[in-house]
Design an enzyme around this catalytic site. Structure first.
Site, PDB file in Angstrom:
ATOM      1  N   LYS A 157       0.846  -1.213   0.000  1.00  0.00           N
ATOM      2  CA  LYS A 157       0.000   0.000   0.000  1.00  0.00           C
ATOM      3  C   LYS A 157       0.866   1.241   0.000  1.00  0.00           C
ATOM      4  CE  LYS A 157       0.916   1.313   4.444  1.00  0.00           C
ATOM      5  NZ  LYS A 157       1.752   2.458   4.766  1.00  0.00           N
ATOM      6  N   ASP A 203      -1.851  -1.779  10.297  1.00  0.00           N
ATOM      7  CA  ASP A 203      -2.022  -1.717   8.840  1.00  0.00           C
ATOM      8  C   ASP A 203      -2.609  -2.990   8.236  1.00  0.00           C
ATOM      9  OD1 ASP A 203      -1.112   0.822   8.348  1.00  0.00           O
ATOM     10  OD2 ASP A 203       0.954   0.212   7.993  1.00  0.00           O
TER      11      ASP A 203
HETATM   12  O1  C5P Z   1       0.640  -1.337  14.734  1.00  0.00           O
HETATM   13  P1  C5P Z   1       2.037  -1.530  14.288  1.00  0.00           P
HETATM   14  O2  C5P Z   1       2.657  -2.783  14.822  1.00  0.00           O
HETATM   15  O3  C5P Z   1       2.234  -1.353  12.823  1.00  0.00           O
HETATM   16  O4  C5P Z   1       2.844  -0.331  14.964  1.00  0.00           O
HETATM   17  C1  C5P Z   1       4.231  -0.325  15.145  1.00  0.00           C
HETATM   18  C2  C5P Z   1       4.593   0.802  16.098  1.00  0.00           C
HETATM   19  O5  C5P Z   1       4.357   2.080  15.490  1.00  0.00           O
HETATM   20  C3  C5P Z   1       3.773   0.841  17.383  1.00  0.00           C
HETATM   21  O6  C5P Z   1       4.365   0.060  18.384  1.00  0.00           O
HETATM   22  C4  C5P Z   1       3.769   2.301  17.754  1.00  0.00           C
HETATM   23  O7  C5P Z   1       4.968   2.651  18.414  1.00  0.00           O
HETATM   24  C5  C5P Z   1       3.796   3.005  16.398  1.00  0.00           C
HETATM   25  N1  C5P Z   1       2.453   3.419  15.943  1.00  0.00           N
HETATM   26  C6  C5P Z   1       1.834   4.518  16.527  1.00  0.00           C
HETATM   27  N2  C5P Z   1       0.573   4.878  16.097  1.00  0.00           N
HETATM   28  C7  C5P Z   1      -0.048   4.208  15.097  1.00  0.00           C
HETATM   29  C8  C5P Z   1       0.584   3.108  14.489  1.00  0.00           C
HETATM   30  C9  C5P Z   1       1.835   2.741  14.932  1.00  0.00           C
HETATM   31  O8  C5P Z   1       2.371   5.141  17.440  1.00  0.00           O
HETATM   32  N3  C5P Z   1      -1.254   4.604  14.703  1.00  0.00           N
END
Ligand code: C5P
Length: 285
Positions: free
Chosen positions: A11, A137
């Protein structure tokens, strides 16, 4: 059924607004996702062991719980008491840790694929629930829609009925950038109340590329550039080469240039040195 092959697309984020920080440490987002034609292939094969294993030729793809696709399979196997083994073979084309959600897309493909292969019978809302537990995501890829609005952490998805097909040159420096590190560097300016999503959408619906170019934006750009100030050169070089607009995707470091056609995107590609960057001509999928 013994084996199932599923496509797992990447994406881009055409807009990514960070609208606040939440008590759980995540950030509240408003983003427009675009599904693109750069895809991994995932081959799921049942076997008679009682183990789930990952195969992938790419050196940076984790083989265990660090891999969201592995986690997805473990969750379903545990919750539905699946006693047989599984081989997950990932043919990797999407750069890893590059702002393209390759790992998240792989997890979504495994959720949807195993739902069929293991005949679990989950509906889409239930799959989306698993997706949200795996990462921010993952859910987008379960909606079978080329464009969607993402809110919450990015996991609340509203598919958008938009027929525009875009072309891009996608440029990815050969370095990993961890999402967590980028969000950690972010300094939130809560005074910025511009609604970039609603500014962009009319241009996207009409296929107005000039309007769209001016409306591309990514609130994580200052944080990405604070980690790697030199990456601004990719945006500059894409614009100099004739891209209509440019933007970082997700938490970077991938940058996409907006092109008017496949031929235009291919002409931009010649400008990039393959030692330092990978580049891909991609379209909306
Ligand atoms: O959800 P995902 O594992 O992709 O997120 C990785 C890291 O990115 C999270 O641990 C967080 O620190 C940060 N993040 C965030 N806000 C979001 C998505 C991700 O702070 N909306």
């Amino acid at each position: 059924m013994h084996r199932l092959t599923v496509l797992s697309p990447a994406k881009l984020n055409l807009v990514l607004d960070v609208v606040g920080k939440r008590p759980d440490g995540f950030h509240e987002l408003r983003t427009i996702f675009e599904r693109i034609s750069l895809t991994d292939q995932i081959i799921l094969t049942r076997n008679k062991t009682n183990k789930i294993s990952i195969r992938c030729a790419h050196p940076h793809v984790p083989r265990g719980p660090g891999n969201l696709a592995f986690k997805a399979a473990m969750m379903l196997s545990k919750d539905f008491s699946i006693s047989e083994g599984l081989d997950i073979n990932i043919i990797k084309n999407i750069p890893v840790a590059a702002g393209l959600a390759g790992g998240s897309s792989n997890a979504a493909a495994v959720l949807a694929g195993l739902n069929r292969l293991w005949q679990i019978g989950l509906n889409n809302a239930q799959l989306v629930d698993y997706a949200a537990r795996l990462g921010s995501d993952v859910a987008f890829f379960l909606y079978n829609s080329p464009y969607a609005l993402g809110t919450g952490r990015g996991e609340l998805i509203k598919p958008l009925k938009i027929n525009t097909k875009l072309w891009h040159l996608l440029v990815t420096p050969r370095v990993k950038m961890l999402t967590k590190d980028v969000f950690t560097r972010l300094k939130l300016k809560l005074t910025n109340k511009k609604d970039n999503v609603n500014i962009l959408l009319p241009f996207l619906r009409k296929g107005d590329l000039t309007g769209l170019a001016g409306a591309l934006s990514n609130g994580l750009e200052p944080a990405i550039l604070s980690l790697r100030p030199d990456f601004i050169y990719i945006k500059k070089k894409l614009l100099d080469a004739g891209a209509i607009g440019v933007c970082f995707s997700g938490s970077g470091p991938s940058v996409f240039g907006l092109a008017g056609s496949q031929k235009h995107a291919e002409s931009l590609r010649a400008k990039f040195d393959r030692r330092y960057t990978q580049s891909f001509v991609v379209s909306t999928l």
